[in-house]
Design a protein around this motif. Sequence first.
Motif, PDB file in Angstrom:
ATOM      1  N   ARG A   1      38.325  81.839  48.699  1.00 18.70           N
ATOM      2  CA  ARG A   1      38.770  83.134  48.177  1.00 18.70           C
ATOM      3  C   ARG A   1      40.016  83.605  48.931  1.00 18.70           C
ATOM      4  O   ARG A   1      40.953  84.133  48.326  1.00 18.70           O
ATOM      5  CB  ARG A   1      37.658  84.174  48.305  1.00 18.70           C
ATOM      6  CG  ARG A   1      36.636  84.118  47.174  1.00 18.70           C
ATOM      7  CD  ARG A   1      35.766  85.352  47.166  1.00 18.70           C
ATOM      8  NE  ARG A   1      34.917  85.448  48.361  1.00 18.70           N
ATOM      9  CZ  ARG A   1      33.728  84.896  48.471  1.00 18.70           C
ATOM     10  NH1 ARG A   1      33.213  84.197  47.462  1.00 18.70           N
ATOM     11  NH2 ARG A   1      33.017  85.032  49.579  1.00 18.70           N
ATOM     12  N   ALA A   2      40.013  83.423  50.249  1.00 15.28           N
ATOM     13  CA  ALA A   2      41.170  83.828  51.046  1.00 15.28           C
ATOM     14  C   ALA A   2      42.422  83.040  50.660  1.00 15.28           C
ATOM     15  O   ALA A   2      43.539  83.562  50.697  1.00 15.28           O
ATOM     16  CB  ALA A   2      40.869  83.653  52.532  1.00 15.28           C
ATOM     17  N   GLU A   3      42.218  81.785  50.272  1.00 17.60           N
ATOM     18  CA  GLU A   3      43.338  80.934  49.849  1.00 17.60           C
ATOM     19  C   GLU A   3      43.701  81.140  48.389  1.00 17.60           C
ATOM     20  O   GLU A   3      44.661  80.528  47.892  1.00 17.60           O
ATOM     21  CB  GLU A   3      42.990  79.466  50.099  1.00 17.60           C
ATOM     22  CG  GLU A   3      42.824  79.104  51.564  1.00 17.60           C
ATOM     23  CD  GLU A   3      42.341  77.674  51.755  1.00 17.60           C
ATOM     24  OE1 GLU A   3      42.622  76.826  50.880  1.00 17.60           O
ATOM     25  OE2 GLU A   3      41.684  77.403  52.774  1.00 17.60           O
ATOM     26  N   ARG A   4      42.918  81.952  47.686  1.00 23.20           N
ATOM     27  CA  ARG A   4      43.139  82.250  46.269  1.00 23.20           C
ATOM     28  C   ARG A   4      43.179  80.989  45.425  1.00 23.20           C
ATOM     29  O   ARG A   4      44.077  80.777  44.613  1.00 23.20           O
ATOM     30  CB  ARG A   4      44.429  83.065  46.091  1.00 23.20           C
ATOM     31  CG  ARG A   4      44.394  84.403  46.815  1.00 23.20           C
ATOM     32  CD  ARG A   4      45.694  85.149  46.664  1.00 23.20           C
ATOM     33  NE  ARG A   4      45.950  85.501  45.268  1.00 23.20           N
ATOM     34  CZ  ARG A   4      47.091  86.038  44.822  1.00 23.20           C
ATOM     35  NH1 ARG A   4      48.075  86.264  45.683  1.00 23.20           N
ATOM     36  NH2 ARG A   4      47.238  86.338  43.557  1.00 23.20           N
ATOM     37  N   ARG A   5      42.188  80.166  45.631  1.00 23.58           N
ATOM     38  CA  ARG A   5      42.092  78.942  44.836  1.00 23.58           C
ATOM     39  C   ARG A   5      40.649  78.565  44.619  1.00 23.58           C
ATOM     40  O   ARG A   5      39.743  79.066  45.298  1.00 23.58           O
ATOM     41  CB  ARG A   5      42.825  77.786  45.525  1.00 23.58           C
ATOM     42  CG  ARG A   5      42.158  77.285  46.810  1.00 23.58           C
ATOM     43  CD  ARG A   5      42.873  76.049  47.321  1.00 23.58           C
ATOM     44  NE  ARG A   5      42.277  75.510  48.542  1.00 23.58           N
ATOM     45  CZ  ARG A   5      41.286  74.611  48.567  1.00 23.58           C
ATOM     46  NH1 ARG A   5      40.754  74.171  47.434  1.00 23.58           N
ATOM     47  NH2 ARG A   5      40.814  74.165  49.713  1.00 23.58           N
ATOM     48  N   ALA A   6      40.435  77.681  43.667  1.00 20.64           N
ATOM     49  CA  ALA A   6      39.116  77.119  43.438  1.00 20.64           C
ATOM     50  C   ALA A   6      38.889  75.947  44.393  1.00 20.64           C
ATOM     51  O   ALA A   6      39.838  75.406  44.973  1.00 20.64           O
ATOM     52  CB  ALA A   6      38.981  76.645  41.993  1.00 20.64           C
ATOM     53  N   GLY A   7      37.634  75.566  44.550  1.00 22.61           N
ATOM     54  CA  GLY A   7      37.296  74.429  45.382  1.00 22.61           C
ATOM     55  C   GLY A   7      36.955  73.211  44.538  1.00 22.61           C
ATOM     56  O   GLY A   7      36.550  73.333  43.375  1.00 22.61           O
TER      57      GLY A   7
ATOM     58  N   ALA B   1      40.357  69.157  35.435  1.00 22.71           N
ATOM     59  CA  ALA B   1      39.971  69.863  36.659  1.00 22.71           C
ATOM     60  C   ALA B   1      40.844  71.094  36.866  1.00 22.71           C
ATOM     61  O   ALA B   1      40.362  72.167  37.235  1.00 22.71           O
ATOM     62  CB  ALA B   1      40.072  68.925  37.861  1.00 22.71           C
ATOM     63  N   ALA B   2      42.145  70.973  36.617  1.00 27.49           N
ATOM     64  CA  ALA B   2      43.057  72.107  36.782  1.00 27.49           C
ATOM     65  C   ALA B   2      42.713  73.216  35.803  1.00 27.49           C
ATOM     66  O   ALA B   2      42.721  74.402  36.155  1.00 27.49           O
ATOM     67  CB  ALA B   2      44.500  71.647  36.587  1.00 27.49           C
ATOM     68  N   ALA B   3      42.401  72.845  34.568  1.00 30.28           N
ATOM     69  CA  ALA B   3      42.064  73.855  33.562  1.00 30.28           C
ATOM     70  C   ALA B   3      40.822  74.635  33.976  1.00 30.28           C
ATOM     71  O   ALA B   3      40.778  75.867  33.852  1.00 30.28           O
ATOM     72  CB  ALA B   3      41.859  73.182  32.205  1.00 30.28           C
TER      73      ALA B   3
ATOM     74  N   ALA C   1      45.272  68.820  41.857  1.00 30.75           N
ATOM     75  CA  ALA C   1      45.275  69.582  40.609  1.00 30.75           C
ATOM     76  C   ALA C   1      44.521  70.896  40.762  1.00 30.75           C
ATOM     77  O   ALA C   1      44.966  71.949  40.294  1.00 30.75           O
ATOM     78  CB  ALA C   1      44.664  68.739  39.489  1.00 30.75           C
ATOM     79  N   VAL C   2      43.378  70.837  41.433  1.00 27.76           N
ATOM     80  CA  VAL C   2      42.568  72.040  41.620  1.00 27.76           C
ATOM     81  C   VAL C   2      43.275  73.031  42.538  1.00 27.76           C
ATOM     82  O   VAL C   2      43.283  74.251  42.281  1.00 27.76           O
ATOM     83  CB  VAL C   2      41.178  71.656  42.178  1.00 27.76           C
ATOM     84  CG1 VAL C   2      40.426  72.881  42.687  1.00 27.76           C
ATOM     85  CG2 VAL C   2      40.361  70.937  41.117  1.00 27.76           C
ATOM     86  N   ARG C   3      43.881  72.530  43.594  1.00 25.76           N
ATOM     87  CA  ARG C   3      44.502  73.407  44.591  1.00 25.76           C
ATOM     88  C   ARG C   3      45.733  74.138  44.047  1.00 25.76           C
ATOM     89  O   ARG C   3      46.036  75.250  44.476  1.00 25.76           O
ATOM     90  CB  ARG C   3      44.900  72.590  45.821  1.00 25.76           C
ATOM     91  CG  ARG C   3      43.722  72.181  46.686  1.00 25.76           C
ATOM     92  CD  ARG C   3      44.124  71.146  47.739  1.00 25.76           C
ATOM     93  NE  ARG C   3      42.957  70.680  48.473  1.00 25.76           N
ATOM     94  CZ  ARG C   3      42.544  71.186  49.631  1.00 25.76           C
ATOM     95  NH1 ARG C   3      43.233  72.168  50.195  1.00 25.76           N
ATOM     96  NH2 ARG C   3      41.484  70.705  50.237  1.00 25.76           N
ATOM     97  N   THR C   4      46.432  73.522  43.121  1.00 24.17           N
ATOM     98  CA  THR C   4      47.683  74.114  42.634  1.00 24.17           C
ATOM     99  C   THR C   4      47.531  74.826  41.296  1.00 24.17           C
ATOM    100  O   THR C   4      48.479  75.459  40.834  1.00 24.17           O
ATOM    101  CB  THR C   4      48.763  73.029  42.495  1.00 24.17           C
ATOM    102  OG1 THR C   4      48.314  72.028  41.563  1.00 24.17           O
ATOM    103  CG2 THR C   4      49.053  72.374  43.839  1.00 24.17           C
ATOM    104  N   ALA C   5      46.360  74.752  40.682  1.00 21.29           N
ATOM    105  CA  ALA C   5      46.194  75.259  39.316  1.00 21.29           C
ATOM    106  C   ALA C   5      46.518  76.745  39.201  1.00 21.29           C
ATOM    107  O   ALA C   5      47.275  77.160  38.324  1.00 21.29           O
ATOM    108  CB  ALA C   5      44.767  75.005  38.838  1.00 21.29           C
ATOM    109  N   ARG C   6      45.977  77.559  40.095  1.00 24.22           N
ATOM    110  CA  ARG C   6      46.193  79.006  39.972  1.00 24.22           C
ATOM    111  C   ARG C   6      47.608  79.403  40.365  1.00 24.22           C
ATOM    112  O   ARG C   6      48.201  80.312  39.783  1.00 24.22           O
ATOM    113  CB  ARG C   6      45.179  79.759  40.817  1.00 24.22           C
ATOM    114  CG  ARG C   6      43.762  79.642  40.273  1.00 24.22           C
ATOM    115  CD  ARG C   6      42.810  80.522  41.019  1.00 24.22           C
ATOM    116  NE  ARG C   6      41.427  80.256  40.639  1.00 24.22           N
ATOM    117  CZ  ARG C   6      40.381  80.755  41.261  1.00 24.22           C
ATOM    118  NH1 ARG C   6      40.533  81.569  42.292  1.00 24.22           N
ATOM    119  NH2 ARG C   6      39.144  80.473  40.853  1.00 24.22           N
TER     120      ARG C   6
END
Length: 279
Positions: A15-21, A223-225, A268-273
């Motif tokens: 959450r602090a990194e504003r990304r999904a895991g 995964a990104a979606a 893909a997951v780390r950069t999606a948002r």
Amino acid sequence: MAGPDRISARFEALRAERRAGLVTFVTAGDPSPDTFAGILAALPGAGADVIEVGMPFTDPMADGPAIEAANLRALAAGMTLPGVLELVRGFRQKDNDTPIVLMGYFNPIFAYGTERFVRDARAAGVDGLIVVDVPPEEDEELGAPARAAGLHIIRLATPTTDAGRMPAVLNGASGFLYYVSVAGITGGKAGDIQTVGAAVERLRQASGLPVAVGFGIRTPEQAAAMARQADGVVVGSAIVSLIGAAAERGDTNIAEQAATLVRSLAEAVRTARAEEELA
């Protein structure tokens, strides 16, 4: 909860990194205990934020062909439930941060002895359990002793989990919720993005827990979606299929191959948002 709460700490960090895991699934002992130990050790460095470890069972009713085959390979290689815990214990000697969730079926746990299992699992370094054939109505069978031992019980919600069913699913749930994006078995098609997004928001509002989405997610694009909708993205069959194919070829670098796939999914997951915010 006694001992480290790695799952809550990891989702707080996300959450602090504003990304999904990225949540990766692999079957313990597949294709052999030694090779699996190398795979497990390689996953965090490749970008796995949470690791689900399958407990091999002869009748994995909720799983598709890829994970069913992985169960059979692991059992043929001599994997047992004590062996699963030993693999986790070995992993913990070098990694005390990455959450480990054991996923599987109740029969092996019952045979092992539920009280003994949850105690030994926690001592080995397990953080949570997903046991797909123990419904919430039977929580006293596993949930109560697991929580007493300091383990999260991670519940499954599905597209058919309506408002009437929701309180039972959420009762005793902790760590995160696992949203099964489509009805059926693992390895099928992924769920519709808009439908998944609405379901994730509904589950977040009802539970206050992070929501990870799984079933049918195989590619970095998928995964990104899902990462734009959920708090976690679960990938299992794609990794397990790669392991099976490499084992069939007799490859000796299976851990490296698995890590390469996980690295592409994690990126893909780390950069999606971030990409969505820039769009």
